[in-house]
Design a protein around this motif. Structure first.
Motif, PDB file in Angstrom:
ATOM      1  N   ALA A 107      36.403  15.869   6.809  1.00  0.00           N
ATOM      2  CA  ALA A 107      37.105  15.004   7.759  1.00  0.00           C
ATOM      3  C   ALA A 107      36.747  13.543   7.535  1.00  0.00           C
ATOM      4  O   ALA A 107      37.594  12.659   7.683  1.00  0.00           O
ATOM      5  CB  ALA A 107      36.774  15.421   9.188  1.00  0.00           C
ATOM      6  N   VAL A 108      35.486  13.264   7.181  1.00  0.00           N
ATOM      7  CA  VAL A 108      35.088  11.883   6.915  1.00  0.00           C
ATOM      8  C   VAL A 108      35.836  11.343   5.698  1.00  0.00           C
ATOM      9  O   VAL A 108      36.361  10.225   5.720  1.00  0.00           O
ATOM     10  CB  VAL A 108      33.566  11.781   6.710  1.00  0.00           C
ATOM     11  N   VAL A 109      35.903  12.148   4.643  1.00  0.00           N
ATOM     12  CA  VAL A 109      36.625  11.728   3.442  1.00  0.00           C
ATOM     13  C   VAL A 109      38.082  11.439   3.779  1.00  0.00           C
ATOM     14  O   VAL A 109      38.635  10.395   3.387  1.00  0.00           O
ATOM     15  CB  VAL A 109      36.520  12.800   2.342  1.00  0.00           C
ATOM     16  N   GLU A 110      38.710  12.332   4.514  1.00  0.00           N
ATOM     17  CA  GLU A 110      40.134  12.143   4.805  1.00  0.00           C
ATOM     18  C   GLU A 110      40.357  10.984   5.779  1.00  0.00           C
ATOM     19  O   GLU A 110      41.375  10.286   5.690  1.00  0.00           O
ATOM     20  CB  GLU A 110      40.727  13.445   5.327  1.00  0.00           C
ATOM     21  N   GLY A 111      39.408  10.740   6.679  1.00  0.00           N
ATOM     22  CA  GLY A 111      39.514   9.574   7.542  1.00  0.00           C
ATOM     23  C   GLY A 111      39.439   8.279   6.748  1.00  0.00           C
ATOM     24  O   GLY A 111      40.192   7.333   6.995  1.00  0.00           O
ATOM     25  N   LEU A 112      38.541   8.234   5.786  1.00  0.00           N
ATOM     26  CA  LEU A 112      38.440   7.061   4.907  1.00  0.00           C
ATOM     27  C   LEU A 112      39.726   6.862   4.111  1.00  0.00           C
ATOM     28  O   LEU A 112      40.230   5.732   3.975  1.00  0.00           O
ATOM     29  CB  LEU A 112      37.257   7.228   3.956  1.00  0.00           C
ATOM     30  N   GLN A 113      40.268   7.950   3.574  1.00  0.00           N
ATOM     31  CA  GLN A 113      41.496   7.850   2.797  1.00  0.00           C
ATOM     32  C   GLN A 113      42.655   7.334   3.650  1.00  0.00           C
ATOM     33  O   GLN A 113      43.448   6.506   3.207  1.00  0.00           O
ATOM     34  CB  GLN A 113      41.839   9.214   2.199  1.00  0.00           C
ATOM     35  N   ARG A 114      42.759   7.807   4.873  1.00  0.00           N
ATOM     36  CA  ARG A 114      43.840   7.364   5.748  1.00  0.00           C
ATOM     37  C   ARG A 114      43.690   5.883   6.098  1.00  0.00           C
ATOM     38  O   ARG A 114      44.698   5.185   6.296  1.00  0.00           O
ATOM     39  CB  ARG A 114      43.854   8.209   7.021  1.00  0.00           C
ATOM     40  N   ALA A 115      42.464   5.421   6.166  1.00  0.00           N
ATOM     41  CA  ALA A 115      42.242   4.020   6.519  1.00  0.00           C
ATOM     42  C   ALA A 115      42.674   3.074   5.400  1.00  0.00           C
ATOM     43  O   ALA A 115      43.308   2.045   5.658  1.00  0.00           O
ATOM     44  CB  ALA A 115      40.770   3.787   6.866  1.00  0.00           C
ATOM     45  N   VAL A 116      42.330   3.387   4.154  1.00  0.00           N
ATOM     46  CA  VAL A 116      42.685   2.466   3.058  1.00  0.00           C
ATOM     47  C   VAL A 116      44.029   2.795   2.431  1.00  0.00           C
ATOM     48  O   VAL A 116      44.634   1.924   1.800  1.00  0.00           O
ATOM     49  CB  VAL A 116      41.597   2.428   1.960  1.00  0.00           C
ATOM     50  N   THR A 117      44.509   4.015   2.598  1.00  0.00           N
ATOM     51  CA  THR A 117      45.759   4.547   2.049  1.00  0.00           C
ATOM     52  C   THR A 117      45.703   4.627   0.525  1.00  0.00           C
ATOM     53  O   THR A 117      44.772   4.103  -0.099  1.00  0.00           O
ATOM     54  CB  THR A 117      46.999   3.723   2.468  1.00  0.00           C
ATOM     55  N   GLU A 118      46.703   5.254  -0.062  1.00  0.00           N
ATOM     56  CA  GLU A 118      46.745   5.398  -1.517  1.00  0.00           C
ATOM     57  C   GLU A 118      46.935   4.069  -2.231  1.00  0.00           C
ATOM     58  O   GLU A 118      46.710   3.972  -3.439  1.00  0.00           O
ATOM     59  CB  GLU A 118      47.871   6.357  -1.913  1.00  0.00           C
ATOM     60  N   LYS A 119      47.334   3.032  -1.515  1.00  0.00           N
ATOM     61  CA  LYS A 119      47.471   1.706  -2.125  1.00  0.00           C
ATOM     62  C   LYS A 119      46.116   1.013  -2.283  1.00  0.00           C
ATOM     63  O   LYS A 119      46.006   0.024  -3.009  1.00  0.00           O
ATOM     64  CB  LYS A 119      48.411   0.839  -1.290  1.00  0.00           C
ATOM     65  N   GLY A 120      45.107   1.517  -1.593  1.00  0.00           N
ATOM     66  CA  GLY A 120      43.764   0.979  -1.707  1.00  0.00           C
ATOM     67  C   GLY A 120      42.904   1.832  -2.611  1.00  0.00           C
ATOM     68  O   GLY A 120      43.378   2.779  -3.250  1.00  0.00           O
ATOM     69  N   THR A 121      41.620   1.516  -2.675  1.00  0.00           N
ATOM     70  CA  THR A 121      40.691   2.241  -3.537  1.00  0.00           C
ATOM     71  C   THR A 121      39.382   2.447  -2.800  1.00  0.00           C
ATOM     72  O   THR A 121      38.793   1.492  -2.278  1.00  0.00           O
ATOM     73  CB  THR A 121      40.418   1.471  -4.838  1.00  0.00           C
ATOM     74  N   LEU A 122      38.928   3.692  -2.756  1.00  0.00           N
ATOM     75  CA  LEU A 122      37.630   4.044  -2.197  1.00  0.00           C
ATOM     76  C   LEU A 122      36.650   4.306  -3.328  1.00  0.00           C
ATOM     77  O   LEU A 122      37.000   4.931  -4.329  1.00  0.00           O
ATOM     78  CB  LEU A 122      37.734   5.301  -1.334  1.00  0.00           C
ATOM     79  N   VAL A 123      35.419   3.854  -3.164  1.00  0.00           N
ATOM     80  CA  VAL A 123      34.361   4.052  -4.156  1.00  0.00           C
ATOM     81  C   VAL A 123      33.105   4.539  -3.437  1.00  0.00           C
ATOM     82  O   VAL A 123      32.761   4.008  -2.371  1.00  0.00           O
ATOM     83  CB  VAL A 123      34.048   2.746  -4.912  1.00  0.00           C
ATOM     84  N   VAL A 124      32.443   5.555  -3.983  1.00  0.00           N
ATOM     85  CA  VAL A 124      31.186   6.024  -3.408  1.00  0.00           C
ATOM     86  C   VAL A 124      30.177   6.281  -4.522  1.00  0.00           C
ATOM     87  O   VAL A 124      30.554   6.629  -5.645  1.00  0.00           O
ATOM     88  CB  VAL A 124      31.363   7.320  -2.575  1.00  0.00           C
ATOM     89  N   PRO A 125      28.874   6.124  -4.235  1.00  0.00           N
ATOM     90  CA  PRO A 125      27.861   6.481  -5.232  1.00  0.00           C
ATOM     91  C   PRO A 125      27.734   7.999  -5.327  1.00  0.00           C
ATOM     92  O   PRO A 125      27.676   8.693  -4.310  1.00  0.00           O
ATOM     93  CB  PRO A 125      26.582   5.857  -4.667  1.00  0.00           C
ATOM     94  N   THR A 126      27.717   8.509  -6.549  1.00  0.00           N
ATOM     95  CA  THR A 126      27.532   9.952  -6.769  1.00  0.00           C
ATOM     96  C   THR A 126      26.369  10.143  -7.744  1.00  0.00           C
ATOM     97  O   THR A 126      26.472  10.865  -8.731  1.00  0.00           O
ATOM     98  CB  THR A 126      28.818  10.592  -7.314  1.00  0.00           C
ATOM     99  N   HIS A 127      25.275   9.489  -7.466  1.00  0.00           N
ATOM    100  CA  HIS A 127      24.147   9.447  -8.383  1.00  0.00           C
ATOM    101  C   HIS A 127      23.530  10.833  -8.587  1.00  0.00           C
ATOM    102  O   HIS A 127      23.603  11.703  -7.716  1.00  0.00           O
ATOM    103  CB  HIS A 127      23.094   8.471  -7.872  1.00  0.00           C
ATOM    104  N   SER A 128      22.927  11.003  -9.739  1.00  0.00           N
ATOM    105  CA  SER A 128      22.291  12.277 -10.095  1.00  0.00           C
ATOM    106  C   SER A 128      20.925  11.983 -10.702  1.00  0.00           C
ATOM    107  O   SER A 128      20.768  12.020 -11.928  1.00  0.00           O
ATOM    108  CB  SER A 128      23.182  13.069 -11.058  1.00  0.00           C
ATOM    109  N   PRO A 129      19.932  11.675  -9.857  1.00  0.00           N
ATOM    110  CA  PRO A 129      18.606  11.323 -10.369  1.00  0.00           C
ATOM    111  C   PRO A 129      17.919  12.457 -11.104  1.00  0.00           C
ATOM    112  O   PRO A 129      16.933  12.221 -11.808  1.00  0.00           O
ATOM    113  CB  PRO A 129      17.831  10.928  -9.102  1.00  0.00           C
ATOM    114  N   GLN A 130      18.453  13.674 -10.998  1.00  0.00           N
ATOM    115  CA  GLN A 130      17.905  14.781 -11.788  1.00  0.00           C
ATOM    116  C   GLN A 130      18.120  14.563 -13.279  1.00  0.00           C
ATOM    117  O   GLN A 130      17.508  15.250 -14.109  1.00  0.00           O
ATOM    118  CB  GLN A 130      18.514  16.121 -11.349  1.00  0.00           C
TER     119      GLN A 130
END
Length: 268
Positions: free
Chosen positions: A52-75
């Motif tokens: 729900a958080v992901v989809e809320g973020l997507q609805r806020a910026v819409t497909e015309k915008g761009t969302l970026v998140v860190p997906t780090h893998s320190p392993q």
């Protein structure tokens, strides 16, 4: 925080529509570039949890915008630097040869929270190639933001952080503080002060083949990130609000990076 404690933070379950509406009230605009750092538990009980958080973020910026998140893998970082827990010294040299290669579509993120781990698996989300400091993006400029992520200096020039800067993006702190604000790492790279260097080796896939890449980075430090962020908020300013039960902040990434680079130069 227990799940019961999370439930008790809200009167009704938080929905994806609630999240999008709260973000719009904060000032998030359709079509903008937004880098997000988040805490699920800070928002209270969310119906559908991280999805729900992901989809809320997507609805806020819409497909015309761009969302970026860190997906780090320190392993996939240099095991010589692991401390929680450390591994035997005898394991360190051969660790890259013993590990499977980093695969952007498959390798799980670690230490960045539930929302980024969900986000990276979403349809049309793409992830950068860096074995340790990857970012995932979704939306209009997603491919361009994560393309050709430099192995060297993975949080500096040639990184998705620099791409967000070039696009005049903004930073959303969703229930978290500046201690996890990765844009401050870009400021570290750009600041003029003496920095240590460290070398890494990690297995990746290039042209369909498993190879071990060697790359170098500065020694990063987060101990003063909260102080740098507080100084920025006091001297420049941020938008503040709530999403669900969580405190949130919205700030200009370019202003933050430029300010923090000077702040680090004066104090490190």
């Amino acid at each position: 925080m227990t799940e019961q404690a999370v439930i008790e933070r809200v009167e009704t379950p938080v929905t994806a529509d609630d999240i999008a509406a709260d973000l719009r009230a904060l000032g998030v605009d359709p079509g903008e570039t937004l880098i997000v750092h988040s805490s699920m538990s800070a928002l209270g009980w969310v119906a559908g949890q991280q999805q729900a958080v992901v989809e809320g973020l997507q609805r806020a910026v819409t497909e015309k915008g761009t969302l970026v998140v860190p997906t780090h893998s320190p392993q996939f970082s240099d095991s010589a630097n692991w401390s929680n827990p450390p591994v035997p010294d005898a394991w360190v040299e051969e660790m890259p040869e013993r590990m499977p290669p980093f695969r952007p579509a498959a390798t799980p993120s670690r230490g960045v929270g539930a929302v980024p781990e969900c986000f990276r698996t979403y349809p049309d989300a793409v992830r950068s190639r860096h074995p340790e400091y990857s970012f995932a993006a979704w939306g209009a400029d997603a491919e361009a933001v994560v393309a050709d992520h430099s192995y060297d200096n993975g949080l500096g020039e040639g990184s998705p952080l620099a791409e967000v800067y070039d696009r005049a993006g903004r930073v959303l702190l969703l229930g978290v503080g500046h201690s996890v604000n990765t844009s401050l790492h870009l400021a570290e790279y750009r600041a003029d002060f003496e920095k240590g260097r460290v070398c890494h080796r990690a297995p990746v896939v290039e042209d369909g083949e498993r190879v071990v890449v060697e790359y170098a980075d500065i020694v990063t430090e987060t101990a003063d990130f909260e102080d740098a962020g507080a100084a920025f908020e006091s001297e420049v300013g941020v938008a503040v609000g709530t999403v669900g039960a969580g405190d949130v902040k919205l700030l200009d990434q370019r202003e933050l990076v430029d300010f923090a680079a000077e702040w680090f130069e004066a104090r490190r």
